[in-house]
Enzyme design. Structure first.
Site, PDB file in Angstrom:
ATOM      1  N   GLU A  56       6.685  15.109   2.161  1.00 52.00           N
ATOM      2  CA  GLU A  56       6.308  13.711   1.964  1.00 52.00           C
ATOM      3  C   GLU A  56       5.629  13.509   0.612  1.00 52.00           C
ATOM      4  OE1 GLU A  56       5.315  15.553   4.679  1.00 52.00           O
ATOM      5  OE2 GLU A  56       7.109  14.819   5.696  1.00 52.00           O
ATOM      6  N   SER A  95       9.038  27.464  11.868  1.00 50.66           N
ATOM      7  CA  SER A  95       8.426  28.162  10.730  1.00 50.66           C
ATOM      8  C   SER A  95       7.058  28.698  11.110  1.00 50.66           C
ATOM      9  CB  SER A  95       8.277  27.206   9.549  1.00 50.66           C
ATOM     10  OG  SER A  95       9.538  26.912   9.001  1.00 50.66           O
ATOM     11  N   HIS A 136      13.703  32.616   8.948  1.00 48.63           N
ATOM     12  CA  HIS A 136      14.084  32.381  10.342  1.00 48.63           C
ATOM     13  C   HIS A 136      15.108  33.423  10.774  1.00 48.63           C
ATOM     14  CE1 HIS A 136      12.831  27.885  10.828  1.00 48.63           C
ATOM     15  NE2 HIS A 136      11.946  28.577  10.149  1.00 48.63           N
TER      16      HIS A 136
HETATM   17  I1  8IG Z   1       5.999  24.228   7.400  1.00 50.82           I
HETATM   18  O1  8IG Z   1       3.920  19.214   4.994  1.00 50.82           O
HETATM   19  C1  8IG Z   1       6.010  22.315   6.932  1.00 50.82           C
HETATM   20  N1  8IG Z   1       6.988  21.543   7.332  1.00 50.82           N
HETATM   21  N2  8IG Z   1       7.585  17.005   6.619  1.00 50.82           N
HETATM   22  N3  8IG Z   1       5.719  18.119   5.784  1.00 50.82           N
HETATM   23  C2  8IG Z   1       6.898  18.125   6.469  1.00 50.82           C
HETATM   24  N4  8IG Z   1       7.392  19.214   7.016  1.00 50.82           N
HETATM   25  C3  8IG Z   1       6.694  20.339   6.876  1.00 50.82           C
HETATM   26  C4  8IG Z   1       5.501  20.407   6.186  1.00 50.82           C
HETATM   27  C5  8IG Z   1       4.983  19.229   5.611  1.00 50.82           C
HETATM   28  N5  8IG Z   1       5.076  21.678   6.227  1.00 50.82           N
END
Ligand code: 8IG
Length: 280
Positions: free
Chosen positions: A197, A42, A74
């Protein structure tokens, strides 16, 4: 697609699927081998253009073991890119399979094994992630120094005790620091996802020694080490992790931060990959 190349079939050898994938890539790109593989996470989608001209592009759905991209923003294309004027070639995967997709760990690490079968000796794993250090504004690239794998699984099958000391190559991190001396390093913590999270889980990651939280990379890095590939991991902090700032998290924010950071990340990636190719 013939069923004997199905990664979901437990009787199929994943290395055989990777060999078949590499054969299709060699055929469609006209390059019998590639040198450096890249997986674009990403925020990294637009960054490969600066490495050099794309010499060939193959839709991943045509390569054994791969599917169309599951994440908005993507690309499904797998590209063969000339690395500047070094004569070396990069094999660029525009997306990855995530563990949270539920296709199994073999599918998650298939690009890594395909890169090895295609002749690559180095793999650059990029991702977008959450940052725990409030000094990392969205759009800050950070080198992965080490990881904590919270998926409770492994890409390695059988009694195969792979050493993960120095998993993230000190040599490649030094090359990256040579390009940008201001790059910070951090410990990447992989959660299963696809939910972000809770603030409590982010605090747990911090207590465990984590600096970055994401949903990818660690299983791929382990498979790469098993395959004998040298690994460089670069995270793009697209958002502060939950509870570190009072902003809510959204995938739109992730895409925006990626857009905003594309030029800087593209220059970094191009320069690092060129120096890696020159170092071989
Ligand atoms: I872009 O804050 C992205 N991917 N686990 N936590 C988690 N994956 C992510 C985050 C994030 N931001």
């Amino acid at each position: 697609m013939s069923t004997h190349l199905d990664l979901a079939d437990p009787t199929v050898d994943p290395l055989q699927v990777a060999a078949a994938a590499a054969a299709v890539i060699a055929d469609r790109t006209g390059a019998p081998t590639h040198d450096v593989a890249l997986v674009l996470g990403s925020g990294w989608g637009q960054t490969a253009e600066l490495i050099g001209p794309t010499l060939a592009s193959v839709d991943s759905a045509e390569i054994p073991g791969f599917r169309k991209a599951a994440v908005a923003g993507h690309s499904s294309a797998t590209r063969s890119v000339a690395i500047g004027d070094t004569g070396a070639r990069a094999l660029v995967f525009g997306t990855r399979t995530h563990f949270y997709e539920g296709r199994g760990v073999r599918a998650v690490v298939h690009a890594v094994r395909t890169a090895k079968a295609a002749g690559c000796s180095t793999i650059v794993l990029t991702n977008g992630c959450g940052g725990l250090n409030p000094a990392w504004a969205p759009g800050t690239p950070v080198l992965i120094r080490d990881h904590i794998n919270l998926t409770a699984t492994s890409p390695i099958e059988g009694a195969n005790f792979v050493d993960l000391t120095d998993l993230y190559s000190a040599r490649l991190r030094a090359i990256a620091h040579g390009v940008d001396a201001g790059l910070d390093e951090g410990v990447y913590v992989q959660f299963r996802g696809p939910h972000y999270e809770t603030p409590a889980e982010v605090q747990m990651a911090k207590i465990l020694g984590g600096d970055l939280v994401g949903m990818s990379t660690t299983l791929e890095a382990i498979a790469a080490r098993q395959a004998g590939l040298e690994v460089l991991g670069i995270s793009l902090v697209t958002n502060l992790a939950a509870g570190i700032s009072d902003q809510p998290l959204s995938h739109e924010e992730v895409l925006e931060a990626g857009q905003a950071a594309a030029a800087r990340c593209g220059r970094l990636l191009a320069a690092v990959v060129t120096r890696i190719a020159q170092s071989h």
